[in-house]
Motif scaffolding. Structure first.
Motif, PDB file in Angstrom:
ATOM      1  N   ALA A 103       0.851  -1.193   0.000  1.00 23.58           N
ATOM      2  CA  ALA A 103       0.000   0.000   0.000  1.00 23.58           C
ATOM      3  C   ALA A 103       0.885   1.240   0.000  1.00 23.58           C
ATOM      4  O   ALA A 103       2.036   1.199   0.438  1.00 23.58           O
ATOM      5  N   ALA A 121      -3.467  -0.626  -1.847  1.00 22.55           N
ATOM      6  CA  ALA A 121      -4.245   0.619  -1.893  1.00 22.55           C
ATOM      7  C   ALA A 121      -3.314   1.822  -1.998  1.00 22.55           C
ATOM      8  O   ALA A 121      -2.193   1.802  -1.486  1.00 22.55           O
ATOM      9  N   ALA A 138      -7.628   4.994  -2.923  1.00 25.03           N
ATOM     10  CA  ALA A 138      -8.345   4.255  -1.890  1.00 25.03           C
ATOM     11  C   ALA A 138      -9.691   4.902  -1.596  1.00 25.03           C
ATOM     12  O   ALA A 138      -9.828   6.125  -1.615  1.00 25.03           O
TER      13      ALA A 138
END
Length: 147
Positions: A103, A121, A138
């Motif tokens: 992420a 994300a 996100a």
């Protein structure tokens, strides 16, 4: 702290790591950083505090390959990329946040306590406490309290 981790604290860019926290192999930490107690920074995580810094609350988990960069390059059309100015607003993670593998969190973001950031994300805006977010960019897909 794994011996293979890269920890770079400079004058004016300190790194504080709380009690019982761990830093995995090949993680890259560049201050200013304040890491709370009982935090796991796993392998290949990259944290760069820019000028303002990153604050990570107690009990957070940051999975392998996650990147948190508390700075950004500007894109003025009258300058070459290499001459763009850099800005920094900082990043804050509340307590008990889980940042999934690979992420990314961009400068200026605050992630509320108990939130979960899904694998891969890209977080470009603030995340409410208890939210589960995923995607690029996100977006909220759930709440930990109702799962």
């Amino acid at each position: 702290i794994a011996p293979e981790a890269g920890i770079f604290a400079q004058l004016g860019r300190p790194i504080v790591i709380g009690a019982r926290s761990t830093v995995g192999a090949h993680a890259f930490l560049h201050g200013p950083l304040t890491i709370g107690a009982d935090v796991s920074v796993n392998a290949r995580v990259s944290l760069d505090g820019g000028a303002v810094g990153i604050t990570i609350g107690d009990g957070c988990r940051i999975a392998s390959g996650a990147t948190l960069y508390a700075f950004d390059h500007q894109l003025a059309p009258d300058r070459p990329v290499r001459e763009q100015p850099v800005t920094s607003r900082g990043i804050t993670l509340g307590a008990d946040v889980w940042v999934g593998a690979n992420a990314g969190v961009t400068d200026g973001v605050t992630i509320g306590a108990h939130a979960v950031i899904g694998m891969g994300a890209i977080v470009t805006g603030d995340v409410p406490a208890w939210a589960i977010v995923a995607g690029s960019p996100a977006r909220v897909i759930g709440d930990r309290r109702t799962r």
